[in-house]
Design a protein around this motif. Sequence first.
Motif, PDB file in Angstrom:
ATOM      1  N   GLU A  21       0.830  -1.215   0.000  1.00 16.74           N
ATOM      2  CA  GLU A  21       0.000   0.000   0.000  1.00 16.74           C
ATOM      3  C   GLU A  21       0.864   1.266   0.000  1.00 16.74           C
ATOM      4  N   LYS A  22       2.029   1.207   0.625  1.00 18.37           N
ATOM      5  CA  LYS A  22       2.938   2.358   0.609  1.00 18.37           C
ATOM      6  C   LYS A  22       3.561   2.531  -0.778  1.00 18.37           C
ATOM      7  N   ILE A  23       3.854   1.420  -1.434  1.00 17.29           N
ATOM      8  CA  ILE A  23       4.395   1.495  -2.790  1.00 17.29           C
ATOM      9  C   ILE A  23       3.357   2.096  -3.726  1.00 17.29           C
ATOM     10  N   ARG A  24       2.082   1.759  -3.512  1.00 12.32           N
ATOM     11  CA  ARG A  24       0.993   2.343  -4.304  1.00 12.32           C
ATOM     12  C   ARG A  24       0.960   3.855  -4.091  1.00 12.32           C
ATOM     13  N   GLU A  25       1.163   4.315  -2.874  1.00 12.06           N
ATOM     14  CA  GLU A  25       1.196   5.751  -2.594  1.00 12.06           C
ATOM     15  C   GLU A  25       2.342   6.427  -3.345  1.00 12.06           C
ATOM     16  N   ILE A  26       3.482   5.757  -3.387  1.00 14.85           N
ATOM     17  CA  ILE A  26       4.616   6.309  -4.121  1.00 14.85           C
ATOM     18  C   ILE A  26       4.271   6.418  -5.602  1.00 14.85           C
ATOM     19  N   LEU A  27       3.649   5.389  -6.154  1.00 13.57           N
ATOM     20  CA  LEU A  27       3.251   5.434  -7.562  1.00 13.57           C
ATOM     21  C   LEU A  27       2.266   6.568  -7.809  1.00 13.57           C
ATOM     22  N   ASP A  28       1.297   6.731  -6.925  1.00 18.20           N
ATOM     23  CA  ASP A  28       0.350   7.843  -7.062  1.00 18.20           C
ATOM     24  C   ASP A  28       1.083   9.177  -7.043  1.00 18.20           C
ATOM     25  N   PHE A  29       2.093   9.287  -6.183  1.00 22.01           N
ATOM     26  CA  PHE A  29       2.844  10.532  -6.100  1.00 22.01           C
ATOM     27  C   PHE A  29       3.648  10.766  -7.380  1.00 22.01           C
ATOM     28  N   VAL A  30       4.226   9.709  -7.921  1.00 24.00           N
ATOM     29  CA  VAL A  30       4.964   9.836  -9.188  1.00 24.00           C
ATOM     30  C   VAL A  30       4.017  10.314 -10.287  1.00 24.00           C
ATOM     31  N   LEU A  31       2.828   9.737 -10.342  1.00 24.22           N
ATOM     32  CA  LEU A  31       1.848  10.169 -11.347  1.00 24.22           C
ATOM     33  C   LEU A  31       1.458  11.621 -11.119  1.00 24.22           C
ATOM     34  N   PHE A  32       1.356  12.025  -9.862  1.00 23.41           N
ATOM     35  CA  PHE A  32       1.077  13.412  -9.520  1.00 23.41           C
ATOM     36  C   PHE A  32       2.158  14.331 -10.080  1.00 23.41           C
ATOM     37  N   ILE A  33       3.405  13.977  -9.845  1.00 22.04           N
ATOM     38  CA  ILE A  33       4.523  14.798 -10.315  1.00 22.04           C
ATOM     39  C   ILE A  33       4.511  14.888 -11.840  1.00 22.04           C
ATOM     40  N   LYS A  34       4.277  13.762 -12.501  1.00 24.42           N
ATOM     41  CA  LYS A  34       4.299  13.750 -13.962  1.00 24.42           C
ATOM     42  C   LYS A  34       3.150  14.554 -14.570  1.00 24.42           C
ATOM     43  N   SER A  35       2.015  14.593 -13.893  1.00 22.81           N
ATOM     44  CA  SER A  35       0.842  15.224 -14.479  1.00 22.81           C
ATOM     45  C   SER A  35       0.572  16.637 -13.968  1.00 22.81           C
ATOM     46  N   ARG A  36       1.327  17.114 -13.010  1.00 26.73           N
ATOM     47  CA  ARG A  36       1.003  18.410 -12.404  1.00 26.73           C
ATOM     48  C   ARG A  36       1.076  19.572 -13.380  1.00 26.73           C
ATOM     49  N   ASP A  37       1.811  19.428 -14.470  1.00 23.92           N
ATOM     50  CA  ASP A  37       1.848  20.489 -15.475  1.00 23.92           C
ATOM     51  C   ASP A  37       0.662  20.403 -16.426  1.00 23.92           C
ATOM     52  N   LEU A  38      -0.035  19.272 -16.448  1.00 24.60           N
ATOM     53  CA  LEU A  38      -1.160  19.074 -17.368  1.00 24.60           C
ATOM     54  C   LEU A  38      -2.506  19.345 -16.721  1.00 24.60           C
ATOM     55  N   ILE A  39      -2.586  19.152 -15.409  1.00 23.14           N
ATOM     56  CA  ILE A  39      -3.853  19.258 -14.687  1.00 23.14           C
ATOM     57  C   ILE A  39      -3.695  20.288 -13.574  1.00 23.14           C
ATOM     58  N   ASP A  40      -4.718  21.079 -13.343  1.00 24.18           N
ATOM     59  CA  ASP A  40      -4.710  22.046 -12.239  1.00 24.18           C
ATOM     60  C   ASP A  40      -4.340  21.307 -10.954  1.00 24.18           C
ATOM     61  N   THR A  41      -3.329  21.792 -10.247  1.00 26.84           N
ATOM     62  CA  THR A  41      -2.851  21.083  -9.058  1.00 26.84           C
ATOM     63  C   THR A  41      -3.926  20.913  -7.990  1.00 26.84           C
ATOM     64  N   ASP A  42      -4.923  21.793  -7.962  1.00 22.60           N
ATOM     65  CA  ASP A  42      -6.021  21.633  -7.006  1.00 22.60           C
ATOM     66  C   ASP A  42      -6.911  20.442  -7.360  1.00 22.60           C
ATOM     67  N   GLN A  43      -6.817  19.962  -8.582  1.00 19.56           N
ATOM     68  CA  GLN A  43      -7.666  18.876  -9.058  1.00 19.56           C
ATOM     69  C   GLN A  43      -6.931  17.547  -9.198  1.00 19.56           C
ATOM     70  N   LEU A  44      -5.638  17.513  -8.947  1.00 19.08           N
ATOM     71  CA  LEU A  44      -4.847  16.304  -9.200  1.00 19.08           C
ATOM     72  C   LEU A  44      -5.324  15.089  -8.424  1.00 19.08           C
ATOM     73  N   TYR A  45      -5.733  15.268  -7.186  1.00 17.46           N
ATOM     74  CA  TYR A  45      -6.152  14.104  -6.392  1.00 17.46           C
ATOM     75  C   TYR A  45      -7.297  13.359  -7.069  1.00 17.46           C
ATOM     76  N   PHE A  46      -8.171  14.124  -7.720  1.00 12.92           N
ATOM     77  CA  PHE A  46      -9.334  13.511  -8.352  1.00 12.92           C
ATOM     78  C   PHE A  46      -8.961  12.664  -9.560  1.00 12.92           C
ATOM     79  N   TRP A  47      -7.734  12.776 -10.030  1.00 10.96           N
ATOM     80  CA  TRP A  47      -7.258  11.980 -11.155  1.00 10.96           C
ATOM     81  C   TRP A  47      -6.432  10.793 -10.694  1.00 10.96           C
ATOM     82  N   SER A  48      -6.254  10.632  -9.389  1.00 11.21           N
ATOM     83  CA  SER A  48      -5.469   9.497  -8.897  1.00 11.21           C
ATOM     84  C   SER A  48      -6.245   8.205  -9.144  1.00 11.21           C
ATOM     85  N   GLU A  49      -5.507   7.123  -9.229  1.00 15.42           N
ATOM     86  CA  GLU A  49      -6.136   5.819  -9.465  1.00 15.42           C
ATOM     87  C   GLU A  49      -7.131   5.494  -8.345  1.00 15.42           C
TER      88      GLU A  49
END
Length: 82
Positions: A21-49
């Motif tokens: 479950e911690k590794i999944r959190e790391i993956l979610d964070f990596v996806l956050f970092i990769k997508s933060r320039d494409l999606i409004d940072t206030d909305q990023l959580y809603f795009w998490s898996e």
Amino acid sequence: MKTASNIRKELIRQMESLPSEKIREILDFVLFIKSRDLIDTDQLYFWSERWQKMEQAVEKEKDSGRIIGDGSAAGLISRLKK
């Protein structure tokens, strides 16, 4: 100064002892970092898996008729008044 290769190796070494479950959190964070320039940072959580899976579960509940109204407070009140 550590090279990118050394940092990757250290990251992998650190993750080896983590529960899945911690590794999944790391993956979610990596996806956050990769997508933060494409999606409004206030909305990023809603795009998490995790969030998208919860959205799918809600849609199934709606489709099965187990949710009253349209999901909003106003929709619930309107439906309960009928």
